[in-house]
Design a protein around this motif. Structure first.
Motif, PDB file in Angstrom:
ATOM      1  N   THR A  64       0.866  -1.169   0.000  1.00  0.00           N
ATOM      2  CA  THR A  64       0.000   0.000   0.000  1.00  0.00           C
ATOM      3  C   THR A  64       0.914   1.233   0.000  1.00  0.00           C
ATOM      4  N   PRO A  65       0.379   2.449  -0.098  1.00  0.00           N
ATOM      5  CA  PRO A  65       1.216   3.626   0.107  1.00  0.00           C
ATOM      6  C   PRO A  65       1.942   3.534   1.446  1.00  0.00           C
ATOM      7  N   SER A  66       3.152   4.040   1.501  1.00  0.00           N
ATOM      8  CA  SER A  66       3.956   3.908   2.721  1.00  0.00           C
ATOM      9  C   SER A  66       3.274   4.559   3.924  1.00  0.00           C
ATOM     10  N   SER A  67       2.479   5.578   3.704  1.00  0.00           N
ATOM     11  CA  SER A  67       1.797   6.271   4.802  1.00  0.00           C
ATOM     12  C   SER A  67       0.483   5.614   5.195  1.00  0.00           C
ATOM     13  N   GLY A  68       0.096   4.550   4.480  1.00  0.00           N
ATOM     14  CA  GLY A  68      -1.174   3.885   4.754  1.00  0.00           C
ATOM     15  C   GLY A  68      -2.207   4.212   3.701  1.00  0.00           C
ATOM     16  N   VAL A  69      -3.211   3.354   3.579  1.00  0.00           N
ATOM     17  CA  VAL A  69      -4.248   3.584   2.567  1.00  0.00           C
ATOM     18  C   VAL A  69      -5.039   4.845   2.925  1.00  0.00           C
ATOM     19  N   LYS A  70      -5.465   5.563   1.904  1.00  0.00           N
ATOM     20  CA  LYS A  70      -6.141   6.837   2.134  1.00  0.00           C
ATOM     21  C   LYS A  70      -7.420   6.655   2.943  1.00  0.00           C
ATOM     22  N   GLU A  71      -8.138   5.566   2.706  1.00  0.00           N
ATOM     23  CA  GLU A  71      -9.388   5.317   3.410  1.00  0.00           C
ATOM     24  C   GLU A  71      -9.165   5.262   4.922  1.00  0.00           C
ATOM     25  N   LEU A  72      -8.080   4.618   5.354  1.00  0.00           N
ATOM     26  CA  LEU A  72      -7.775   4.535   6.781  1.00  0.00           C
ATOM     27  C   LEU A  72      -7.346   5.896   7.312  1.00  0.00           C
ATOM     28  N   ARG A  73      -6.530   6.617   6.563  1.00  0.00           N
ATOM     29  CA  ARG A  73      -6.090   7.932   7.021  1.00  0.00           C
ATOM     30  C   ARG A  73      -7.267   8.913   7.109  1.00  0.00           C
ATOM     31  N   GLN A  74      -8.230   8.759   6.218  1.00  0.00           N
ATOM     32  CA  GLN A  74      -9.442   9.581   6.309  1.00  0.00           C
ATOM     33  C   GLN A  74     -10.245   9.238   7.566  1.00  0.00           C
ATOM     34  N   ALA A  75     -10.311   7.951   7.888  1.00  0.00           N
ATOM     35  CA  ALA A  75     -11.033   7.531   9.091  1.00  0.00           C
ATOM     36  C   ALA A  75     -10.342   8.044  10.350  1.00  0.00           C
ATOM     37  N   ILE A  76      -9.021   8.032  10.346  1.00  0.00           N
ATOM     38  CA  ILE A  76      -8.267   8.551  11.494  1.00  0.00           C
ATOM     39  C   ILE A  76      -8.490  10.055  11.627  1.00  0.00           C
ATOM     40  N   ALA A  77      -8.470  10.763  10.495  1.00  0.00           N
ATOM     41  CA  ALA A  77      -8.737  12.206  10.526  1.00  0.00           C
ATOM     42  C   ALA A  77     -10.125  12.483  11.105  1.00  0.00           C
ATOM     43  N   GLY A  78     -11.098  11.655  10.723  1.00  0.00           N
ATOM     44  CA  GLY A  78     -12.443  11.798  11.257  1.00  0.00           C
ATOM     45  C   GLY A  78     -12.494  11.536  12.747  1.00  0.00           C
ATOM     46  N   LYS A  79     -11.773  10.522  13.192  1.00  0.00           N
ATOM     47  CA  LYS A  79     -11.715  10.199  14.622  1.00  0.00           C
ATOM     48  C   LYS A  79     -11.082  11.347  15.414  1.00  0.00           C
ATOM     49  N   LEU A  80      -9.992  11.904  14.902  1.00  0.00           N
ATOM     50  CA  LEU A  80      -9.301  12.991  15.599  1.00  0.00           C
ATOM     51  C   LEU A  80     -10.183  14.239  15.701  1.00  0.00           C
ATOM     52  N   LYS A  81     -10.975  14.499  14.675  1.00  0.00           N
ATOM     53  CA  LYS A  81     -11.881  15.645  14.709  1.00  0.00           C
ATOM     54  C   LYS A  81     -13.015  15.399  15.695  1.00  0.00           C
ATOM     55  N   LYS A  82     -13.606  14.218  15.626  1.00  0.00           N
ATOM     56  CA  LYS A  82     -14.756  13.890  16.477  1.00  0.00           C
ATOM     57  C   LYS A  82     -14.369  13.786  17.951  1.00  0.00           C
TER      58      LYS A  82
END
Length: 389
Positions: A64-82
């Motif tokens: 996958t991309p070295s930073s992680g799949v975009k779908e997971l990074r989007q979910a993490i961004a959502g978690k951090l906001k919420k």
């Protein structure tokens, strides 16, 4: 054969060592009670395991991309906001092979040789070792029970100098369970922002809290937000230690540097584990809420049991799943206590010495309630025997 000098400065993990010994004793059929593990005894949620199985069946088994799949990074961004009130673009989030890996990456990109990193003590035993591996110098600020094992702004000011690059704040804490309030973090943030040092905020136990509300220091204004590297993951909250998924969230420049480092060090975290982590983050809080309910019951029994033993004392941790027990009145150090307790009573604990305090023993209550009851009985017998010798 001469090895790199940096590795000679690094100590092996005491927690992994003792946990391994306890497992070997159990495998031999010995009746061992282990308070050593830094992981929940609950199984990973079934919906998380099913997501991983589906990923395998679907052939999601490549890079996958070295930073992680975009779908997971989007979910993490959502978690951090919420959960934390933090606004990060997915590009500012790097998924790594566990929160430990995320901290290691962060220190590697921040530190130059001779830089100083401030670490409040007691500390998670890997912090100083990772600082040394970055060729920087750990600077320890001592705390005690009177301060709730937390540093004050006045203490912090005394240790900041031109070499100071960062401070590590772990709230809730391993090994003490101490937790900074929002107002306490706000006062520390003022000092950190004034001197422009980075703050590595290890929030891996964020969801396992009992008596207080968790706050992220990165949420306390733009100045501190720009200096903060937030560390978290799914290991503790979702009983996924072996899946090895953690992450960092930081400014774009730091995130890009971490991604560049990781791309050359490990490539990407496990593709299958990323799908499992995505399911965990999207699966709601039922598992976590039940986990905290059971852990609170265990915590209360263990704290009460320890404080009923003459010569021992502890206070209820605000978060995580550890009790830091003061054994100094027994007249022996933590390493001797842990070794004798394991030898005489077959109970595994972690000495406080590698956490920066030889007067304490760490008990993990991430084990069954029945084991805690039996362990407390053995503790009473052990201390009684010590005091009569």
């Amino acid at each position: 054969m001469k090895l790199a000098s940096r590795i000679s400065q690094v100590s092996p993990s005491e927690t992994l060592k003792i946990a391994s010994i306890a497992k070997e004793m159990k495998a031999r059929g010995e009746s061992v009670i282990s308070f050593a593990a830094g992981e929940l005894d609950f199984d990973t949620p079934s919906y998380v395991k099913e997501a991983a199985i589906l990923a395998i069946k679907d052939g999601f088994t490549k890079y996958t991309p070295s930073s992680g799949v975009k779908e997971l990074r989007q979910a993490i961004a959502g978690k951090l906001k919420k959960d934390n009130g933090l606004e990060y673009d997915p590009s500012q989030i790097i998924v790594s092979c566990g929160a430990k890996h995320a901290i290691y990456n962060t220190l590697q990109v921040l530190c130059n040789r001779g830089d100083e990193v401030i670490i409040p003590s007691p500390y998670w035993l890997s912090y100083p070792e990772m600082v040394r591996l970055a060729e920087a110098c750990p600077v320890i600020i001592e705390t005690d029970e009177k301060s709730g094992f937390k540093i004050t702004p006045r203490q912090l000011l005394k240790y900041i100098n031109r070499k100071t690059k960062a401070i590590i704040i772990n709230s809730p804490s391993n090994p003490t369970g101490a937790m900074y309030s929002k107002s306490e973090l706000s006062e520390l943030a003022k000092v950190i922002a004034k001197y422009g040092i980075f703050v590595i905020s290890d929030e891996i136990y964020e969801k396992i809290v009992f008596d207080k509300e968790h706050a992220s220091i990165a949420s306390l204004g733009k100045e501190i937000f720009d200096l903060a590297i937030v560390i978290n993951g799914v290991s503790k909250s979702f009983s996924m230690t072996g899946w090895r998924i953690g992450y960092s969230a930081s400014s774009g420049k730091i995130a890009e540097a971490i991604d560049r480092l990781q791309s050359q060090a490990t490539s990407n975290p496990s593709s299958i584990s990323q799908k499992a982590a995505l399911a965990a983050l999207n699966g709601g809080d039922d598992f976590i809420n039940e986990t905290v309910r059971q852990l609170r019951k265990r915590r209360d029994y263990l704290v009460s049991g320890i404080n009923a033993v003459s010569g021992l004392s502890c206070f209820p941790p605000d978060g995580a799943f550890y009790v830091f027990c003061n054994v100094s009145k027994l007249g022996i150090g933590s390493v001797e206590f842990a070794n004798l307790f394991l030898e005489k009573e077959k109970v595994a604990t972690i000495p406080g010495k590698p956490f920066g305090s030889d007067r304490y023993i760490r008990f993990s209550f991430a084990t069954s309630f029945d084991s805690i009851v039996e362990g407390v009985n053995r503790l009473k017998h052990f201390v009684t025997t010590l005091r009569t010798q």
